[in-house]
Write an enzyme that holds these catalytic residues in place. Structure first.
Site, PDB file in Angstrom:
ATOM      1  N   TYR A   1       0.770  -1.548   0.330  1.00 46.53           N
ATOM      2  CA  TYR A   1       0.290   0.127  -0.041  1.00 46.53           C
ATOM      3  C   TYR A   1       0.983   0.729  -0.096  1.00 46.53           C
ATOM      4  O   TYR A   1       0.521   1.970  -0.341  1.00 46.53           O
ATOM      5  CB  TYR A   1      -0.927  -0.165   1.338  1.00 46.53           C
ATOM      6  CG  TYR A   1      -2.182   0.809   1.207  1.00 46.53           C
ATOM      7  CD1 TYR A   1      -3.435   0.972   0.292  1.00 46.53           C
ATOM      8  CD2 TYR A   1      -1.576   2.206   1.648  1.00 46.53           C
ATOM      9  CE1 TYR A   1      -4.519   1.657   0.784  1.00 46.53           C
ATOM     10  CE2 TYR A   1      -2.868   3.659   1.211  1.00 46.53           C
ATOM     11  CZ  TYR A   1      -4.114   2.973   1.062  1.00 46.53           C
ATOM     12  OH  TYR A   1      -4.514   4.402   0.871  1.00 46.53           O
TER      13      TYR A   1
ATOM     14  N   PHE B   1      -7.352  21.472 -24.917  1.00 38.83           N
ATOM     15  CA  PHE B   1      -8.085  20.347 -24.677  1.00 38.83           C
ATOM     16  C   PHE B   1      -9.189  19.776 -23.876  1.00 38.83           C
ATOM     17  O   PHE B   1      -9.312  20.252 -22.855  1.00 38.83           O
ATOM     18  CB  PHE B   1      -7.439  19.268 -24.302  1.00 38.83           C
ATOM     19  CG  PHE B   1      -7.403  17.651 -24.525  1.00 38.83           C
ATOM     20  CD1 PHE B   1      -7.075  17.507 -25.895  1.00 38.83           C
ATOM     21  CD2 PHE B   1      -6.986  16.740 -23.362  1.00 38.83           C
ATOM     22  CE1 PHE B   1      -7.195  16.157 -26.147  1.00 38.83           C
ATOM     23  CE2 PHE B   1      -8.451  15.123 -23.815  1.00 38.83           C
ATOM     24  CZ  PHE B   1      -7.936  15.120 -24.612  1.00 38.83           C
ATOM     25  N   THR B   2     -10.021  18.424 -24.304  1.00 40.12           N
ATOM     26  CA  THR B   2     -11.398  18.513 -23.667  1.00 40.12           C
ATOM     27  C   THR B   2     -11.424  18.567 -22.504  1.00 40.12           C
ATOM     28  O   THR B   2     -12.101  19.118 -21.125  1.00 40.12           O
ATOM     29  CB  THR B   2     -12.025  17.300 -24.307  1.00 40.12           C
ATOM     30  OG1 THR B   2     -10.818  16.143 -24.287  1.00 40.12           O
ATOM     31  CG2 THR B   2     -12.016  17.606 -25.652  1.00 40.12           C
TER      32      THR B   2
ATOM     33  N   ASP C   1       1.307  20.159 -20.536  1.00 44.10           N
ATOM     34  CA  ASP C   1       0.680  18.809 -20.610  1.00 44.10           C
ATOM     35  C   ASP C   1       1.615  18.273 -21.993  1.00 44.10           C
ATOM     36  O   ASP C   1       1.999  18.227 -23.243  1.00 44.10           O
ATOM     37  CB  ASP C   1      -0.320  19.237 -21.897  1.00 44.10           C
ATOM     38  CG  ASP C   1      -1.277  17.739 -21.648  1.00 44.10           C
ATOM     39  OD1 ASP C   1      -0.367  16.858 -21.316  1.00 44.10           O
ATOM     40  OD2 ASP C   1      -1.828  18.380 -22.050  1.00 44.10           O
TER      41      ASP C   1
ATOM     42  N   LYS D   1      -0.555   7.131 -23.241  1.00 42.27           N
ATOM     43  CA  LYS D   1       0.081   8.174 -24.891  1.00 42.27           C
ATOM     44  C   LYS D   1       1.194   7.276 -25.140  1.00 42.27           C
ATOM     45  O   LYS D   1       1.789   6.789 -25.221  1.00 42.27           O
ATOM     46  CB  LYS D   1      -0.352   9.028 -25.073  1.00 42.27           C
ATOM     47  CG  LYS D   1      -1.529   9.718 -24.797  1.00 42.27           C
ATOM     48  CD  LYS D   1      -2.924   8.814 -25.409  1.00 42.27           C
ATOM     49  CE  LYS D   1      -4.158   9.757 -24.525  1.00 42.27           C
ATOM     50  NZ  LYS D   1      -4.765  11.454 -23.905  1.00 42.27           N
TER      51      LYS D   1
ATOM     52  N   ARG E   1     -14.362  14.847 -33.816  1.00 41.80           N
ATOM     53  CA  ARG E   1     -13.272  16.481 -32.863  1.00 41.80           C
ATOM     54  C   ARG E   1     -13.849  17.743 -34.047  1.00 41.80           C
ATOM     55  O   ARG E   1     -13.234  17.921 -34.822  1.00 41.80           O
ATOM     56  CB  ARG E   1     -11.900  16.146 -33.263  1.00 41.80           C
ATOM     57  CG  ARG E   1     -11.599  15.562 -32.099  1.00 41.80           C
ATOM     58  CD  ARG E   1     -10.942  16.041 -30.453  1.00 41.80           C
ATOM     59  NE  ARG E   1     -10.509  14.936 -29.286  1.00 41.80           N
ATOM     60  CZ  ARG E   1     -10.954  14.524 -28.293  1.00 41.80           C
ATOM     61  NH1 ARG E   1     -12.664  14.999 -28.891  1.00 41.80           N
ATOM     62  NH2 ARG E   1     -10.572  13.859 -27.196  1.00 41.80           N
TER      63      ARG E   1
ATOM     64  N   PHE F   1     -19.116  15.046 -25.988  1.00 38.14           N
ATOM     65  CA  PHE F   1     -19.178  14.040 -27.211  1.00 38.14           C
ATOM     66  C   PHE F   1     -19.099  12.351 -26.603  1.00 38.14           C
ATOM     67  O   PHE F   1     -19.222  11.381 -27.893  1.00 38.14           O
ATOM     68  CB  PHE F   1     -17.434  14.467 -27.624  1.00 38.14           C
ATOM     69  CG  PHE F   1     -16.622  14.098 -26.878  1.00 38.14           C
ATOM     70  CD1 PHE F   1     -16.577  15.249 -26.245  1.00 38.14           C
ATOM     71  CD2 PHE F   1     -15.833  12.931 -26.795  1.00 38.14           C
ATOM     72  CE1 PHE F   1     -15.415  15.112 -24.954  1.00 38.14           C
ATOM     73  CE2 PHE F   1     -14.073  12.923 -26.010  1.00 38.14           C
ATOM     74  CZ  PHE F   1     -14.599  14.045 -25.078  1.00 38.14           C
TER      75      PHE F   1
HETATM   76  C1  LIG Z   1      -5.369  12.100 -23.105  1.00 38.48           C
HETATM   77  C2  LIG Z   1      -5.498  13.851 -23.452  1.00 38.48           C
HETATM   78  C3  LIG Z   1      -5.431  13.988 -21.847  1.00 38.48           C
HETATM   79  C4  LIG Z   1      -6.184  13.419 -20.753  1.00 38.48           C
HETATM   80  O1  LIG Z   1      -5.449  11.859 -20.201  1.00 38.48           O
HETATM   81  P1  LIG Z   1      -6.744  11.217 -19.782  1.00 38.48           P
HETATM   82  O2  LIG Z   1      -5.631   9.525 -19.795  1.00 38.48           O
HETATM   83  O3  LIG Z   1      -6.792  10.312 -20.821  1.00 38.48           O
HETATM   84  O4  LIG Z   1      -7.092  11.318 -18.782  1.00 38.48           O
HETATM   85  C5  LIG Z   1      -4.865  15.053 -22.074  1.00 38.48           C
HETATM   86  N1  LIG Z   1      -4.286  15.832 -22.388  1.00 38.48           N
HETATM   87  C6  LIG Z   1      -3.742  15.419 -23.238  1.00 38.48           C
HETATM   88  C7  LIG Z   1      -2.781  16.488 -24.479  1.00 38.48           C
HETATM   89  C8  LIG Z   1      -4.184  13.447 -23.665  1.00 38.48           C
HETATM   90  O5  LIG Z   1      -3.739  13.593 -25.529  1.00 38.48           O
END
Ligand SMILES: *Cc1c(COP(=O)(O)O)cnc(C)c1O
Length: 465
Positions: free
Chosen positions: A77, A129-130, A220, A263, A387, A454
């Site tokens: 843990y 970004f969303t 980011d 990613k 998108r 979306f």
């Molecule tokens: C996917 C993504 C996020 C969010 O990450 P999640 O792991 O899906 O929560 C943030 N910024 C960018 C540029 C992304 O591609």
């Protein structure tokens, strides 16, 4: 022979050890599945999909080393050894002092937005970004787009369309005062602009500008490795620098970063937020306990953190990233040769079909990009993602649709998953949908959730008349 002499192709720097069978779905089944999913590709069952290009998020194929790493999971843990491996990898490769793991990128965005934004403060960024903007707004921030104007033109060939418009940022600072700016939210690459990179010159100049005003830069870093490839390829003086070295220098101009490891880092789940400032770190480390888990696991299993630590190293190998982006380009080149409208230049992780140019007869309020994703699935069982106006959501003040200039359908390429033959099949299906574009009628939205619509919105086809 003659024509082929001197030809040199790139190839994947790996071979296949285990395979996962694909399912071919009949046209009749696809029609039923799409109607059941409300014409939203996010609501399809993956068993009904042939080639899945919905996202490159968490869809990576892990290496034998990463799978072996899972067996080394220390599921304590507190104080798991895998946390320390991850911390070491982030410190070494991204260069930040303090790390807080989270279950994925938005977990990190949530924590950072909560601690670094005061209600009413502005958060300028190079295109939204969303999930990022959603968390910034939930924390009371006001997102302001400061990307260069070229980013909004799908045919403009600027090599660094992700760059920050420093003049626009300076104007915002002059108008509002530095104290009203929470931080600059810098993304590299810029997903919503088509996976477009930020140049090293731009981030250096941004650093100088922000330092003059005492404003933090938060990065980011989700697709920074892909961004580094474009710097190596396009920016003067970087051709002989390694990807790892470019990533490290880029981060050095920022004060902290958040990451969706799903990613670049070649894993199926995971994320983190890392900062240099100790006081900020202490707040993040305290808050993570409330929302994600203890600060040495942040919602992850120990084995997940081990796979992330290994994935960070693999993602920075030059031959890996060349093949990754090479595959995206291969698909982009086929579509370009066939004069199918896509965002140019081709970015790091996906091909973005220009749905406005595809369906010149459909107004944006009939959801052309959503329509194109539905038509592609019907044609071949390939799953893409919208998108455009659906992803952009509504203006929180007026309640009206946000109408972005870019109305795109994204074909996202998972890392190390599909072959060149799959890319051929994809290109041929896009061409067929393009050939039949005059028949598309558009959609109307019949169900709209409040947040990130979306993902869960439902649609119905408009009748052909
Ligand atoms: C996917 C993504 C996020 C969010 O990450 P999640 O792991 O899906 O929560 C943030 N910024 C960018 C540029 C992304 O591609």
């Amino acid at each position: 022979m003659g024509q082929q002499a001197g030809r040199r192709s790139w190839a994947e720097p790996w071979k296949i050890k285990m395979v996962e069978p694909l399912r071919v779905v009949s046209r009749e089944q696809r029609e039923r599945a799409l109607a059941d999913a409300g014409y939203n590709t996010f609501l399809l069952r993956s068993d009904d999909v042939y080639i899945d290009l919905l996202t490159d998020s968490g869809t990576n194929a892990m290496s034998d080393r990463q799978w072996a790493g899972l067996m080394l999971g220390d599921e304590a843990y507190a104080g798991s050894r895998n946390f320390f491996h991850l911390e070491e990898a982030v410190q070494r490769r991204y260069g930040y002092r303090h790390l807080v793991p989270t279950h994925q990128g938005r977990g990190a965005e949530h924590l950072l937005s909560k601690v670094a934004i005061q209600p009413g403060q502005f958060v300028p960024g190079n295109m939204y970004f969303t999930t990022t903007r959603a968390h910034q707004e939930l924390a009371g921030g006001v997102f302001t787009d400061v990307i260069i104007p070229e980013a909004h033109d799908p045919s403009d060939r600027h090599p660094f369309k992700g760059n920050v418009d420093l003049g626009a940022l300076e104007a915002l600072i002059a108008r509002e005062g530095a104290g009203r700016i929470a931080y600059v939210s810098l993304a590299a690459t810029v997903n919503m602009a088509g996976g477009q990179p930020v140049s090293m010159a731009n981030v250096r100049a941004l650093r100088a500008l922000c330092s003059r005003h005492g404003i933090r830069i938060m990065l980011d870093a989700t697709r920074l490795v892909e961004n580094a490839f474009f710097i190596q390829e396009r920016e003067e003086g970087f051709a002989t620098r390694s990807i790892a070295d470019i990533v490290h220098e880029f981060c050095s101009y920022t004060d902290g970063a958040w990451m969706s490891s799903k990613k670049d880092s070649l894993v199926n789940i995971g994320g983190w937020v890392a900062v240099n400032d100790t006081a900020l770190f202490e707040e993040l480390r305290n808050l993570v306990v409330l929302y994600e888990g203890l600060h040495t696991y942040g919602g992850l299993a120990g084995r997940d953190m081990e796979a992330m630590a290994i994935g960070i190293e693999e993602s920075l190998q030059d031959d890996y990233i060349r093949a990754r982006i090479g595959q995206v380009r291969y698909l982009g080149d086929l579509l370009t040769d066939w004069e199918i409208p896509i965002v140019q230049p081709v970015g790091g992780h996906a091909i973005f079909l220009d749905a406005r140019a595809f369906y010149v007869h459909l107004p944006q309020d009939l959801f052309p990009a959503q329509t194109l994703a539905a038509e592609l699935y019907l044609d071949s069982g390939i799953r893409a993602m919208e998108r455009g106006i659906v992803s952009a959501g509504r203006n929180p003040l007026t309640g009206d649709h946000t109408r972005p200039r870019l109305e795109l359908t994204r074909l996202t390429i998972p890392r190390r998953v599909y072959t060149q033959a799959h890319m051929d099949v994809v290109a041929e299906s896009v061409k067929n949908v393009h050939d039949n574009r005059a028949w598309a009628r558009g959609l109307r939205m019949v169900y709209e959730p409040k947040y990130l619509r979306f993902f869960q919105a439902r649609f119905e086809p408009l009748p052909s008349n």
